[in-house]
Design a protein around this motif. Structure first.
Motif, PDB file in Angstrom:
ATOM      1  N   ASP A  14      46.961  41.748  32.971  1.00 12.86           N
ATOM      2  CA  ASP A  14      46.218  40.569  33.429  1.00 12.86           C
ATOM      3  C   ASP A  14      46.684  39.881  34.741  1.00 12.86           C
ATOM      4  O   ASP A  14      46.021  39.578  35.598  1.00 12.86           O
ATOM      5  CB  ASP A  14      46.662  39.198  32.401  1.00 12.86           C
ATOM      6  CG  ASP A  14      45.843  38.112  32.186  1.00 12.86           C
ATOM      7  OD1 ASP A  14      44.643  37.896  33.047  1.00 12.86           O
ATOM      8  OD2 ASP A  14      46.321  36.569  32.894  1.00 12.86           O
ATOM      9  N   TYR A  15      47.858  40.240  34.753  1.00  8.57           N
ATOM     10  CA  TYR A  15      48.582  39.406  36.248  1.00  8.57           C
ATOM     11  C   TYR A  15      48.260  40.238  37.639  1.00  8.57           C
ATOM     12  O   TYR A  15      47.760  39.635  38.249  1.00  8.57           O
ATOM     13  CB  TYR A  15      50.310  39.395  36.085  1.00  8.57           C
ATOM     14  CG  TYR A  15      50.934  39.521  37.317  1.00  8.57           C
ATOM     15  CD1 TYR A  15      51.385  38.477  38.249  1.00  8.57           C
ATOM     16  CD2 TYR A  15      51.773  40.420  38.081  1.00  8.57           C
ATOM     17  CE1 TYR A  15      51.325  38.514  39.283  1.00  8.57           C
ATOM     18  CE2 TYR A  15      52.097  41.060  39.417  1.00  8.57           C
ATOM     19  CZ  TYR A  15      52.933  39.715  40.567  1.00  8.57           C
ATOM     20  OH  TYR A  15      53.071  39.252  41.283  1.00  8.57           O
ATOM     21  N   LEU A  16      48.237  41.672  36.788  1.00 12.70           N
ATOM     22  CA  LEU A  16      47.891  42.736  37.953  1.00 12.70           C
ATOM     23  C   LEU A  16      46.411  41.811  38.510  1.00 12.70           C
ATOM     24  O   LEU A  16      46.396  42.763  39.875  1.00 12.70           O
ATOM     25  CB  LEU A  16      48.209  44.247  37.685  1.00 12.70           C
ATOM     26  CG  LEU A  16      49.413  44.817  37.266  1.00 12.70           C
ATOM     27  CD1 LEU A  16      49.580  46.024  36.948  1.00 12.70           C
ATOM     28  CD2 LEU A  16      50.442  44.555  38.410  1.00 12.70           C
ATOM     29  N   GLU A  17      45.626  42.158  37.913  1.00 15.72           N
ATOM     30  CA  GLU A  17      44.104  41.567  38.032  1.00 15.72           C
ATOM     31  C   GLU A  17      43.668  40.189  38.621  1.00 15.72           C
ATOM     32  O   GLU A  17      42.836  39.175  39.228  1.00 15.72           O
ATOM     33  CB  GLU A  17      43.512  42.426  37.498  1.00 15.72           C
ATOM     34  CG  GLU A  17      43.571  43.445  36.312  1.00 15.72           C
ATOM     35  CD  GLU A  17      42.516  44.099  36.671  1.00 15.72           C
ATOM     36  OE1 GLU A  17      41.364  43.590  37.383  1.00 15.72           O
ATOM     37  OE2 GLU A  17      42.854  45.473  37.788  1.00 15.72           O
ATOM     38  N   ASN A  18      44.929  39.671  38.476  1.00 18.63           N
ATOM     39  CA  ASN A  18      44.537  37.662  38.893  1.00 18.63           C
ATOM     40  C   ASN A  18      45.710  37.554  39.981  1.00 18.63           C
ATOM     41  O   ASN A  18      45.982  37.916  41.107  1.00 18.63           O
ATOM     42  CB  ASN A  18      44.986  36.929  37.749  1.00 18.63           C
ATOM     43  CG  ASN A  18      43.452  37.218  36.593  1.00 18.63           C
ATOM     44  OD1 ASN A  18      42.442  37.046  37.363  1.00 18.63           O
ATOM     45  ND2 ASN A  18      43.914  38.105  35.752  1.00 18.63           N
ATOM     46  N   GLU A  19      46.880  36.712  39.560  1.00 16.33           N
ATOM     47  CA  GLU A  19      48.345  37.001  40.614  1.00 16.33           C
ATOM     48  C   GLU A  19      48.376  37.888  41.057  1.00 16.33           C
ATOM     49  O   GLU A  19      48.595  37.730  42.880  1.00 16.33           O
ATOM     50  CB  GLU A  19      48.935  35.761  39.682  1.00 16.33           C
ATOM     51  CG  GLU A  19      48.492  34.526  38.997  1.00 16.33           C
ATOM     52  CD  GLU A  19      47.506  34.392  38.123  1.00 16.33           C
ATOM     53  OE1 GLU A  19      48.053  35.274  37.409  1.00 16.33           O
ATOM     54  OE2 GLU A  19      47.902  33.421  37.075  1.00 16.33           O
ATOM     55  N   GLY A  20      49.162  38.704  40.416  1.00 21.07           N
ATOM     56  CA  GLY A  20      49.212  40.134  41.103  1.00 21.07           C
ATOM     57  C   GLY A  20      47.820  40.714  41.873  1.00 21.07           C
ATOM     58  O   GLY A  20      48.738  42.011  42.265  1.00 21.07           O
ATOM     59  N   SER A  21      47.099  40.627  41.962  1.00 21.03           N
ATOM     60  CA  SER A  21      46.085  41.683  42.757  1.00 21.03           C
ATOM     61  C   SER A  21      46.101  41.750  44.286  1.00 21.03           C
ATOM     62  O   SER A  21      46.152  42.573  44.715  1.00 21.03           O
ATOM     63  CB  SER A  21      44.710  40.500  42.518  1.00 21.03           C
ATOM     64  OG  SER A  21      44.685  39.908  43.610  1.00 21.03           O
ATOM     65  N   TRP A  22      47.577  41.342  44.529  1.00 17.62           N
ATOM     66  CA  TRP A  22      47.998  41.255  46.121  1.00 17.62           C
ATOM     67  C   TRP A  22      48.632  43.060  46.019  1.00 17.62           C
ATOM     68  O   TRP A  22      49.129  43.663  47.356  1.00 17.62           O
ATOM     69  CB  TRP A  22      48.127  40.535  47.104  1.00 17.62           C
ATOM     70  CG  TRP A  22      49.944  39.201  46.027  1.00 17.62           C
ATOM     71  CD1 TRP A  22      49.497  39.043  44.441  1.00 17.62           C
ATOM     72  CD2 TRP A  22      51.430  40.164  45.952  1.00 17.62           C
ATOM     73  NE1 TRP A  22      51.253  39.163  44.957  1.00 17.62           N
ATOM     74  CE2 TRP A  22      51.646  39.861  45.403  1.00 17.62           C
ATOM     75  CE3 TRP A  22      52.164  41.295  47.004  1.00 17.62           C
ATOM     76  CZ2 TRP A  22      53.858  39.782  45.211  1.00 17.62           C
ATOM     77  CZ3 TRP A  22      52.974  41.511  46.983  1.00 17.62           C
ATOM     78  CH2 TRP A  22      54.171  40.900  45.992  1.00 17.62           C
ATOM     79  N   LEU A  23      48.662  43.250  44.498  1.00 13.91           N
ATOM     80  CA  LEU A  23      50.026  44.597  45.252  1.00 13.91           C
ATOM     81  C   LEU A  23      49.370  45.835  45.186  1.00 13.91           C
ATOM     82  O   LEU A  23      48.284  45.482  44.547  1.00 13.91           O
ATOM     83  CB  LEU A  23      50.710  43.983  43.500  1.00 13.91           C
ATOM     84  CG  LEU A  23      51.725  42.951  43.368  1.00 13.91           C
ATOM     85  CD1 LEU A  23      52.242  42.947  42.008  1.00 13.91           C
ATOM     86  CD2 LEU A  23      53.106  43.560  43.584  1.00 13.91           C
ATOM     87  N   PRO A  24      50.122  46.696  45.351  1.00 19.68           N
ATOM     88  CA  PRO A  24      49.031  47.451  45.520  1.00 19.68           C
ATOM     89  C   PRO A  24      48.827  48.404  44.293  1.00 19.68           C
ATOM     90  O   PRO A  24      49.624  49.872  43.967  1.00 19.68           O
ATOM     91  CB  PRO A  24      49.975  48.921  46.545  1.00 19.68           C
ATOM     92  CG  PRO A  24      51.560  48.433  45.874  1.00 19.68           C
ATOM     93  CD  PRO A  24      52.080  46.758  45.717  1.00 19.68           C
ATOM     94  N   THR A  25      48.133  47.914  43.052  1.00 20.43           N
ATOM     95  CA  THR A  25      47.934  48.893  41.647  1.00 20.43           C
ATOM     96  C   THR A  25      46.322  49.024  42.194  1.00 20.43           C
ATOM     97  O   THR A  25      45.631  47.673  42.533  1.00 20.43           O
ATOM     98  CB  THR A  25      48.615  48.114  40.837  1.00 20.43           C
ATOM     99  OG1 THR A  25      47.949  46.575  41.331  1.00 20.43           O
ATOM    100  CG2 THR A  25      50.262  47.905  41.176  1.00 20.43           C
TER     101      THR A  25
END
Length: 130
Positions: free
Chosen positions: A55-66
């Motif tokens: 959930d984090y990687l798809e939302n708040e962390g969407s800026w990360l290289p994942t």
């Protein structure tokens, strides 16, 4: 990869792993292989922590290289497109490294990451790249 030189300048490590909930693959790139292994371990860990990380990687962390996609090649292409405009930024690369480390540090096998995001931990928020 179309711009392998850009990836090599930015990071040296690319890791992919399957999503445990349904079909698809995650692809992540970073400067430290252990940070990427830690992401994979969290995704392969308990239900709560795995769902919170996704959930984090798809939302708040969407800026990360994942990136999550249905197959490896689509994921790599999407990752390349995602980081194309920021890969040159030292500030962004530093923020990525700090965010990956923070994800590992706040992971408690449960809702640790979710609570850190809700508390607006600055290392987990999108950096201001100017």
């Amino acid at each position: 990869m179309k711009n392998e030189g850009d990836f090599e300048k930015m990071y040296r490590v690319l890791l992919s792993f399957r999503e445990r909930y349904g079909n698809g693959v995650w692809v992540a790139i970073g400067p430290v292989i252990n940070h990427l292994y830690e992401l994979q371990q969290i995704k392969d860990g308990g239900d709560i922590q795995s769902i919170c990380l996704g959930d984090y990687l798809e939302n708040e962390g969407s800026w990360l290289p994942t990136v999550f996609a249905l197959d490896y090649y689509s994921a790599v292409d999407a990752l390349e497109e995602k980081i194309n405009t920021v890969a040159h930024s030292d500030a962004w690369r530093s923020a990525v490294e700090e965010a990956f480390l923070t994800i590992y540090e706040v992971d408690d096998g449960s809702y640790g990451l979710k609570h850190a995001v809700e508390a607006k931990n600055p290392a987990l928020l999108s950096p201001r790249i100017g």
